[in-house]
Design a protein around this motif. Structure first.
Motif, PDB file in Angstrom:
ATOM      1  N   ASN A 207      27.437 -17.483 -60.769  1.00 33.25           N
ATOM      2  CA  ASN A 207      26.585 -16.159 -59.532  1.00 33.25           C
ATOM      3  C   ASN A 207      26.370 -16.124 -58.355  1.00 33.25           C
ATOM      4  O   ASN A 207      25.878 -16.187 -58.065  1.00 33.25           O
ATOM      5  N   GLN A 208      27.543 -16.623 -57.573  1.00 27.76           N
ATOM      6  CA  GLN A 208      27.315 -16.253 -56.196  1.00 27.76           C
ATOM      7  C   GLN A 208      28.604 -15.986 -56.152  1.00 27.76           C
ATOM      8  O   GLN A 208      29.885 -16.064 -57.015  1.00 27.76           O
ATOM      9  N   SER A 209      29.193 -15.185 -55.295  1.00 29.15           N
ATOM     10  CA  SER A 209      30.377 -14.553 -54.723  1.00 29.15           C
ATOM     11  C   SER A 209      31.788 -15.623 -53.773  1.00 29.15           C
ATOM     12  O   SER A 209      30.868 -15.740 -52.685  1.00 29.15           O
ATOM     13  N   VAL A 210      32.928 -15.309 -54.086  1.00 29.18           N
ATOM     14  CA  VAL A 210      33.169 -16.250 -53.235  1.00 29.18           C
ATOM     15  C   VAL A 210      33.949 -15.196 -51.789  1.00 29.18           C
ATOM     16  O   VAL A 210      34.061 -15.999 -50.486  1.00 29.18           O
ATOM     17  N   PHE A 211      33.527 -14.049 -51.611  1.00 28.93           N
ATOM     18  CA  PHE A 211      33.585 -12.761 -50.470  1.00 28.93           C
ATOM     19  C   PHE A 211      32.116 -12.962 -49.787  1.00 28.93           C
ATOM     20  O   PHE A 211      32.736 -12.315 -48.419  1.00 28.93           O
ATOM     21  N   SER A 212      31.627 -13.220 -50.282  1.00 22.36           N
ATOM     22  CA  SER A 212      29.710 -12.902 -49.365  1.00 22.36           C
ATOM     23  C   SER A 212      29.415 -14.591 -48.866  1.00 22.36           C
ATOM     24  O   SER A 212      28.196 -15.319 -48.579  1.00 22.36           O
ATOM     25  N   TYR A 213      30.434 -15.907 -48.619  1.00 17.20           N
ATOM     26  CA  TYR A 213      30.083 -16.931 -48.488  1.00 17.20           C
ATOM     27  C   TYR A 213      29.914 -16.714 -46.850  1.00 17.20           C
ATOM     28  O   TYR A 213      30.925 -16.644 -46.732  1.00 17.20           O
ATOM     29  N   LYS A 214      29.186 -17.523 -46.397  1.00 17.40           N
ATOM     30  CA  LYS A 214      29.364 -17.779 -45.167  1.00 17.40           C
ATOM     31  C   LYS A 214      29.883 -19.124 -44.813  1.00 17.40           C
ATOM     32  O   LYS A 214      29.833 -20.522 -45.148  1.00 17.40           O
ATOM     33  N   TYR A 215      31.428 -19.309 -44.073  1.00 17.21           N
ATOM     34  CA  TYR A 215      31.866 -20.067 -44.119  1.00 17.21           C
ATOM     35  C   TYR A 215      31.831 -21.038 -42.843  1.00 17.21           C
ATOM     36  O   TYR A 215      32.149 -20.273 -41.668  1.00 17.21           O
ATOM     37  N   SER A 216      31.180 -22.169 -42.471  1.00 17.83           N
ATOM     38  CA  SER A 216      31.321 -22.834 -41.834  1.00 17.83           C
ATOM     39  C   SER A 216      32.487 -23.293 -40.669  1.00 17.83           C
ATOM     40  O   SER A 216      33.242 -23.631 -41.894  1.00 17.83           O
ATOM     41  N   PRO A 217      32.558 -24.067 -40.082  1.00 18.26           N
ATOM     42  CA  PRO A 217      33.651 -24.929 -39.091  1.00 18.26           C
ATOM     43  C   PRO A 217      33.726 -26.181 -40.071  1.00 18.26           C
ATOM     44  O   PRO A 217      35.047 -26.148 -40.182  1.00 18.26           O
ATOM     45  N   VAL A 218      33.321 -27.074 -40.580  1.00 19.35           N
ATOM     46  CA  VAL A 218      33.361 -27.671 -41.262  1.00 19.35           C
ATOM     47  C   VAL A 218      33.717 -28.004 -42.273  1.00 19.35           C
ATOM     48  O   VAL A 218      35.097 -28.549 -42.943  1.00 19.35           O
ATOM     49  N   VAL A 219      33.129 -26.669 -43.554  1.00 18.46           N
ATOM     50  CA  VAL A 219      33.925 -26.093 -44.607  1.00 18.46           C
ATOM     51  C   VAL A 219      34.694 -25.736 -44.763  1.00 18.46           C
ATOM     52  O   VAL A 219      36.079 -25.369 -45.141  1.00 18.46           O
TER      53      VAL A 219
END
Length: 339
Positions: A207-219
């Protein structure tokens, strides 16, 4: 034979080391850092694998061999679909039922190879595989919750995975291509189907979108590390199946499961019980017996293949000597009569 055995051992070690590493990396990425998009991540793995192999081919590390495009396309799409079904099976089933799905791949592979490839498995091999499955089941299966959709997805995952792994071995031998060449040609098709379906599958499961995910430097760092390890995982998978068999690869997969459980307890402090220890020991016993019986049968097979030629040589030697002797005697007689 010694160089072949060294190659097999190297392939097995590379497969185990890379697979355990990527499981630990992905577990940290998904559990600790909250990146749950497994199918999309797999499509990235395959794209990075293809790009790496393309650079290696340009640098002449291996020779690109033309393969029938239709065969490679269908093979790549089938493997991509099998990965999607496995992820959907995990999403719609409990962890225990998902582990049962993975366990069922070995007997189903044996059944398919027996029916369609006329391959024979001895009772000793079957006994060792049974011990292995029991051990892994005791160590990893926690609960079994059935539902209709999950059961259908698991069956589809088992069928596509088994057929894909059998084809990996068959195509390499029939078309005389290396594991690297087959992976190089099929990876784009696997990546393409997962790149298209991955975000949809992941959104359905999380139930989450990969396009709206907030990517941190660690991720991002862990995603890059996961993709780099995946190059080794994908390469070693094709290498092991090509050099051994789909059943051996599945046995190796369960060894990885036991190692992941052990590493999860020691490094990630996962809960661990006596049942896990007993299951791992039984699985290791099954894997040891499987390896021992396979070695014995291979030695017997090579001995049986060498015996006919040895018998033929022994039968021919006196015959040739007898003919040689007879052919010389008339020469001696004719020479004496001339004298």
């Amino acid at each position: 034979m010694s160089s072949f055995q060294l190659g097999v051992m190297g392939a097995l070690f590379l497969s185990v080391a890379s697979s355990v590493s990527i499981v630990i990396c992905n577990k940290a990425l998904m559990s600790n850092l909250g990146f749950p998009f497994a199918t999309t991540l797999t499509s990235w793995h395959l794209m990075v694998t293809y790009c790496t192999l393309h650079v290696a081919q340009r640098l002449n590390f291996f020779e690109a061999k033309s393969i029938d495009m239709k065969t490679v396309m269908l093979f790549g799409i089938l493997n991509g679909i099998s990965i999607g079904f496995l992820n959907l099976s995990l999403g719609f089933n409990s962890i225990g039922f998902y582990q049962m799905t993975k366990l069922a791949i070995i007997p189903f592979t044996v059944l398919l190879e027996t029916i369609f490839l006329k391959k024979q498995f001895s009772k000793k091999i079957k006994l060792s595989l049974f011990l292995l499955l029991v051990g892994v089941g005791i160590a990893s299966i926690t609960d079994l919750q059935l539902n209709f959709v999950g059961t259908i997805l698991s069956l589809l995952a088992i069928i596509t995975t088994c057929v894909g792994q059998i084809l990996t071995n068959t195509i390499q031998k029939k078309l005389n291509v290396s594991s690297t060449q087959l992976l190089y040609h099929s990876a784009p098709f696997q990546a393409a189907i997962l790149f298209v379906s991955g975000p949809l599958v992941d959104q359905l499961l999380t139930n989450q979108s990969v396009f709206s995910y907030k990517y941190s430097p660690v991720v991002l760092a862990f995603i890059i590390l996961s993709c780099l390890i995946a190059v080794s995982v994908n390469f070693s998978t094709f290498l092991v199946i090509g050099k051994t068999s789909p059943v051996t690869y599945q046995v190796l997969g369960h060894l990885k499961t036991c190692l992941v459980l052990a590493f999860g307890y020691t490094l990630l402090h996962d809960p661990f019980h006596e049942r896990n220890i007993i299951g791992i020991l039984i699985a290791i016993l099954g894997m040891g017996l499987y390896s021992h019986f396979c070695t014995q049968e291979n030695k017997k097979k090579h001995l049986d293949l060498s015996l006919p030629s040895q018998v033929k040589d022994k039968d021919n030697s006196p015959l040739l000597a007898h003919e040689d002797k007879e052919s010389h005697e008339p020469k001696k007689l004719s020479k004496g009569s001339l004298a």
